[in-house]
Enzyme design. Structure first.
Site, PDB file in Angstrom:
ATOM      1  N   ASN A 277       0.826  -1.205   0.000  1.00  0.00           N
ATOM      2  CA  ASN A 277       0.000   0.000   0.000  1.00  0.00           C
ATOM      3  C   ASN A 277       0.862   1.258   0.000  1.00  0.00           C
ATOM      4  OD1 ASN A 277      -1.806   2.054   0.405  1.00  0.00           O
ATOM      5  ND2 ASN A 277      -2.765   1.202   2.208  1.00  0.00           N
ATOM      6  N   ASP A 278       1.505   1.547   1.133  1.00  0.00           N
ATOM      7  CA  ASP A 278       2.272   2.795   1.247  1.00  0.00           C
ATOM      8  C   ASP A 278       3.314   2.961   0.140  1.00  0.00           C
ATOM      9  OD1 ASP A 278       0.966   3.733   3.468  1.00  0.00           O
ATOM     10  OD2 ASP A 278       2.335   2.788   4.886  1.00  0.00           O
ATOM     11  N   VAL A 279       3.914   1.847  -0.285  1.00  0.00           N
ATOM     12  CA  VAL A 279       5.005   1.948  -1.265  1.00  0.00           C
ATOM     13  C   VAL A 279       4.493   2.301  -2.655  1.00  0.00           C
ATOM     14  CG1 VAL A 279       6.530   0.382  -0.020  1.00  0.00           C
ATOM     15  CG2 VAL A 279       5.003  -0.541  -1.761  1.00  0.00           C
TER      16      VAL A 279
END
Lengths: 454, 94
Positions: A380-382
């Site tokens: 997600n964050d990446v």
């Protein structure tokens, strides 16, 4: 006579250890590298055992064999998904070993107060820190950042106490002070790692790895042992470089990671843009249809894939796309995906994905623009584009995978929840994004079923 | 040995480590951790010397315990690295 043998064997062992790391430059030479490392260790142990410094060999060899059997057994039986905690545990044992050695030295009357203290403190922090990292990765305690009031103040007090005790010990040589120092350093290791959350573990493990090297250096100085100094410096450098790479890949400072507390609160500021928007939802059959008609599919795995153990079925999906539909399939890996450096690479290798198909961030990012599908599984964050556009966001400046540039993006996720950083991902609501809700393994299995149906 | 000699060796080793480690391919960062973890078990050399004291007293017992822990670390580290590295395969020719 023969007093050249020990220094010569240490020189040989040092060279072999350097070559063993050198071997890791490529998967082709890595296995030989590991064997060279084993050879170096064997030489160092055998020549030390048979040197005049050591008496009573039989008992010691027995202890090595028992320890070796336990280590080998656990290494051969651990599941690949449990690797991060296993490495943390081994690292902790190395740290504790350094602690015991420096204690034994001081009790035996060594005058190397400063050197032994350094070995003791660093080894103790490596030991207790690794134990906490192990407990977090194994799920024995919450992987979340544990924050309590005055935490950093307490750490500061303990650090000052440790330094003071260290100076008092060096001046007086009072053994009792040395034992207190050991206790405080162990406590400090616990408290330092507790407030650091799960997704920062790649940094934590690297830092602790580095500590075990520096502890060996401290012991090396106290025993006047060149081999320990050389190897310790190399291991220390290795952990330090890995920490640097991991911290860079998150655009954070080592200090901010080690102070902890990241992701403990959610950041509301960035949610504004996505409020009221609706994410499109698809089912695995749609996904299979779109992917079989694609020319190029890029798969982006994250920690969610590891948790769901989806790497094997993911490889099946890639094989089917390649063989049945002639689709080009690539894997894209972000440096901090997973819980330790290189975690995703190991899991994909376990599932028999050839390493030529696995690409690092800087090699794959331009490929997304020409890709038909980006299949993001458990990451997600990446992939969050806010890292490029929103200077307010806590992940601003972090290099991300440009999955949004692909024609269609599939996110395999359990829910729309934000990632570890607490930042919402606006990609979920983009026009070309389709969410596939569910367990990473189950969803991918259904896609494989649909691909093989015809 | 002279402390300046040891410091010189230490600094040179840091530089060697720096350059060798930057050469490691990112795909093998996990094996790098486990290999470097295993070779940091070289503290066993120090433990062996202390465990080799003739009199059975606290230092000797501590030394033996340290030998044990370092042995777990060394064997486990090399074994798990070997297991990981066996999995990194090249593409099979069609």
């Amino acid at each position: 006579m023969f007093n050249w043998i020990l220094p010569f064997s240490y020189l040989l062992a040092s060279i072999l250890f350097i070559l063993s790391i050198r071997g890791l430059a490529s998967p082709k030479t890595a296995r030989e590298g590991n064997l060279l490392g084993m050879a170096g260790m064997l030489i160092a142990i055998v020549t030390t055992l048979y040197s005049p410094l050591v008496s009573d060999i039989a008992l010691t060899i027995g202890v090595i064999i028992v320890g070796g059997m336990i280590g080998t057994y656990s290494a051969l039986h651990v599941k690949m998904t449990s690797l991060p905690q296993m490495i943390a545990a081994f690292n902790g044992l190395g740290g504790l070993s350094a602690v015991l050695i420096s204690l034994a030295e001081i009790i035996a009357g060594s005058p190397a107060y400063l050197e032994a203290s350094l070995g003791l403190i660093i080894g103790a922090v490596a030991f207790s820190g690794s134990m906490i990292a192990f407990a977090k990765l194994q799920g024995l305690i919450s992987a979340k950042a544990l924050v309590f009031p005055f935490q950093q103040f307490l750490n500061l007090v303990l650090t000052v106490a440790a330094v003071t005790l260290c100076i008092m010990f060096i001046r007086s040589g009072n053994h009792e002070l040395f034992f207190w120092l050991a206790g405080i350093a162990i406590l400090l290791g616990f408290l330092l790692i507790l407030p650091i959350g799960g997704a920062d573990m790649p940094v934590v493990i690297s830092v602790l790895n580095s500590y075990s090297g520096w502890a060996a250096v401290g012991i090396g100085f106290s025993l006047n042992n060149v081999l320990l100094i050389i190897v310790g410096a190399i291991v220390g450098a290795s952990g330090a470089i890995l920490s640097y790479i991991m911290v860079k890949a998150m655009n954070r400072s080592l200090l901010s990671v080690m102070l902890g507390g990241f992701g403990a609160e959610t950041h509301q500021a960035s949610a504004a843009g996505t409020a009221g928007k609706i994410a499109k939802t698809g089912n695995p059959q749609d996904a299979a249809f779109i992917m079989e008609n694609a020319n190029k599919v890029i798969i982006v795995p994250g920690y969610g894939m590891a948790v769901a153990q989806a790497q094997h079925v993911l490889r099946e999906m890639a094989d089917d796309l390649r063989k049945l539909y002639d689709v080009k399939v690539m894997f894209a890996i972000h440096p901090v995906a997973g819980r330790m450096p290189g975690h995703m690479n190991v899991l994909l290798a376990e599932a028999n994905v050839p390493y030529e198909d696995v690409y690092e961030l800087e090699d794959i990012n331009r490929e997304f623009a020409t890709a038909d599908v980006a299949y993001v599984i458990g990451a997600n964050d990446v992939t969050n584009p806010l890292a490029k556009t929103d200077p307010e966001s806590p992940i601003y400046g972090m290099p991300v995978l440009d999955v949004g540039k692909a024609k269609t993006v599939f996110f395999v996720k359990r829910s729309l929840a934000s990632g570890y950083s607490g930042v919402e991902n606006p990609l979920f609501f983009a026009d070309n994004t389709i969410m596939l809700y569910g367990d990473a393994k189950v969803v991918t299995e259904e896609i494989v079923g649909a691909l093989e149906e015809k | 040995m002279d402390i300046w000699m040891l410091l010189t060796i230490f600094m040179l080793a840091c530089f060697v480590g720096y350059f060798v480690v930057w050469g490691v391919t990112p795909a093998l960062h996990s094996p790098l951790m486990s290999v470097s973890n295993a070779i940091s078990g070289v503290v066993i050399v120090g433990a062996l010397i202390i465990a080799g004291i003739e009199t059975f007293d606290t230092p000797k017992y501590l030394g033996l315990a340290a030998v044990f822990l370092a042995a777990v670390n060394i064997f486990g580290g090399f074994a798990v690295s070997h297991r990981m590295l066996l999995m990194f395969r090249k593409k099979e020719k069609k």
